[in-house]
Design a protein around this motif. Sequence first.
Motif, mmCIF file in Angstrom:
data_model
loop_
_atom_site.group_PDB
_atom_site.id
_atom_site.type_symbol
_atom_site.label_atom_id
_atom_site.label_comp_id
_atom_site.label_asym_id
_atom_site.label_seq_id
_atom_site.Cartn_x
_atom_site.Cartn_y
_atom_site.Cartn_z
ATOM 1 N N LEU A 26 0.905 -1.624 -0.229
ATOM 2 C CA LEU A 26 -0.127 -0.071 0.122
ATOM 3 C C LEU A 26 1.036 0.748 -0.088
ATOM 4 N N ALA A 27 2.187 1.077 0.921
ATOM 5 C CA ALA A 27 2.833 2.442 1.189
ATOM 6 C C ALA A 27 3.441 2.712 -0.626
ATOM 7 N N ILE A 28 3.830 1.730 -1.421
ATOM 8 C CA ILE A 28 4.957 1.388 -2.826
ATOM 9 C C ILE A 28 3.101 2.209 -3.631
ATOM 10 N N HIS A 29 2.464 1.572 -3.610
ATOM 11 C CA HIS A 29 1.310 2.053 -4.112
ATOM 12 C C HIS A 29 1.523 3.846 -3.936
ATOM 13 N N LEU A 30 1.167 4.134 -3.014
ATOM 14 C CA LEU A 30 0.272 5.679 -2.722
ATOM 15 C C LEU A 30 1.344 6.096 -3.038
ATOM 16 N N ALA A 31 2.414 6.105 -2.590
ATOM 17 C CA ALA A 31 3.820 7.571 -3.292
ATOM 18 C C ALA A 31 4.200 6.870 -4.241
ATOM 19 N N LYS A 32 3.660 6.211 -5.438
ATOM 20 C CA LYS A 32 3.236 6.528 -6.783
ATOM 21 C C LYS A 32 2.083 6.732 -7.118
ATOM 22 N N LEU A 33 1.549 7.570 -6.012
ATOM 23 C CA LEU A 33 0.372 8.385 -6.472
ATOM 24 C C LEU A 33 0.723 9.563 -6.202
ATOM 25 N N ASP A 34 2.284 9.670 -5.370
ATOM 26 C CA ASP A 34 2.466 11.410 -5.639
ATOM 27 C C ASP A 34 2.452 11.781 -3.462
ATOM 28 N N CYS A 35 2.001 10.757 -2.916
ATOM 29 C CA CYS A 35 2.101 10.488 -1.492
ATOM 30 C C CYS A 35 3.081 11.318 -0.563
ATOM 31 N N GLY A 74 10.382 9.269 -4.263
ATOM 32 C CA GLY A 74 9.205 9.172 -4.020
ATOM 33 C C GLY A 74 9.689 9.693 -2.349
ATOM 34 N N VAL A 75 9.131 10.175 -1.301
ATOM 35 C CA VAL A 75 9.613 11.279 -0.241
ATOM 36 C C VAL A 75 8.392 9.895 0.976
ATOM 37 N N VAL A 76 10.120 9.906 1.929
ATOM 38 C CA VAL A 76 9.255 8.236 2.905
ATOM 39 C C VAL A 76 10.155 9.053 3.922
ATOM 40 N N HIS A 77 9.226 8.887 5.087
ATOM 41 C CA HIS A 77 10.201 8.472 6.591
ATOM 42 C C HIS A 77 9.667 7.798 6.893
ATOM 43 N N THR A 78 10.616 7.039 8.104
ATOM 44 C CA THR A 78 10.610 5.637 8.665
ATOM 45 C C THR A 78 10.422 5.768 10.424
ATOM 46 N N TYR A 79 9.556 5.419 10.773
ATOM 47 C CA TYR A 79 9.583 5.924 12.555
ATOM 48 C C TYR A 79 9.380 4.067 12.727
ATOM 49 N N THR A 80 10.461 3.307 14.211
ATOM 50 C CA THR A 80 10.514 2.376 14.582
ATOM 51 C C THR A 80 9.748 2.494 16.004
ATOM 52 N N VAL A 81 8.420 1.810 15.662
ATOM 53 C CA VAL A 81 7.613 1.844 17.059
ATOM 54 C C VAL A 81 6.876 0.871 17.039
#
Length: 299
Positions: A45-54, A78-85
């Motif tokens: 889902l993350a990859i799909h939405l990143a391709k839609l420029d989210c 794509g623009v992405v931020h990661t957090y370990t939680v």
Amino acid sequence: MLLTLYYILVGIIKAILPAKLLPKKSVTKEKVLITGAGSGIGRALAIHLAKLDCELILWDINEKGNEETAEKIKKFDGVVHTYTVDLSRKDEIYSTADKVKREVGDVNILVNNAGVVTGKRYLQSPDGLIEKSMSVNVMAHFWTTKAFLPSMLEKNHGHIVSIASSAGLVGVNGLADYCASKFAAVGFMESLSVEIATAGKEGVHTTVVCPYAINTGMFDGFKDCRFPSILPILETEYVVEKIVDAILTNQEALYLPRAVYLLTAMKGLMPVKAGLLLHKFFGTTSVMDEFRGRPTKSD
Ligand SMILES: NC(=O)c1ccc[n+]([C@@H]2O[C@H](COP(=O)([O-])OP(=O)(O)OC[C@H]3O[C@@H](n4cnc5c(N)ncnc54)[C@H](O)[C@@H]3O)[C@@H](O)[C@H]2O)c1
């Protein structure tokens, strides 16, 4: 009364028309937070939405898996931020949410996707795993939503998505804690959507997703029922395409496959004993008999 009929008609038209013919909202530059983005549905889902420029904000307890998802997104800029939680810990959810608000800004689309499954019969399920199912599969939804919904309401713009399960609509043996957590997740979303609607916040949407089994690995060993053409084990990509369509068309509830709509309606109409017979006839009472789940490093 007339409006009710109108919405029933719209619902029928939406159910018949292919998603590509329905009007879709733009999600360009929207900040989307997905929990459990380190594998399966969350990753796809993350990859799909990143391709839609989210702009993606990925949360997972599995740092390596989460970083791998981010790498895949960075490959196409794509623009992405990661957090370990750890989503079973309310304090971590709230502190990480504050960090996200400081570092990235307000979240516009929140996808509560992370999940765990014990996969044992109720009396064989260790207390700790039962508690984990409840904390990750539903309690976390309360805390993430409490953290990110206020800014959506303030701007009258946003979307809360819950990846629940068809096991949140119909009880299944061997899944007592999982079903309880998913029923709760479905109930939470139903109440939340009524609360948002009665507050007149028509710009804030909710989508609850209830899929049957998916081939992500989480339910490895899950057996086909007697009629796999009616209730097939679903492909990850198919499920994710449907979830994206549901987000873009502001669809309130998505059950997959379509047979789940019919089975849920029948459950509401039938006497309990008749429902159990139907369950047995479909073979859905034995689907968990050979469940293994996702292999761990020690396997
Ligand atoms: N796979 C299926 O058959 C199926 C069917 C219906 C619904 N679902 C639901 O879909 C969602 C995604 O499932 P999936 O199949 O992609 O599973 P998955 O195991 O591939 O992904 C779940 C993710 O959640 C993360 N996670 C687990 N516990 C966590 C915690 N305490 N803190 C933070 N992250 C945690 C995991 O690290 C993993 O990356 C789940 O909510 C699941 O219940 C799955």
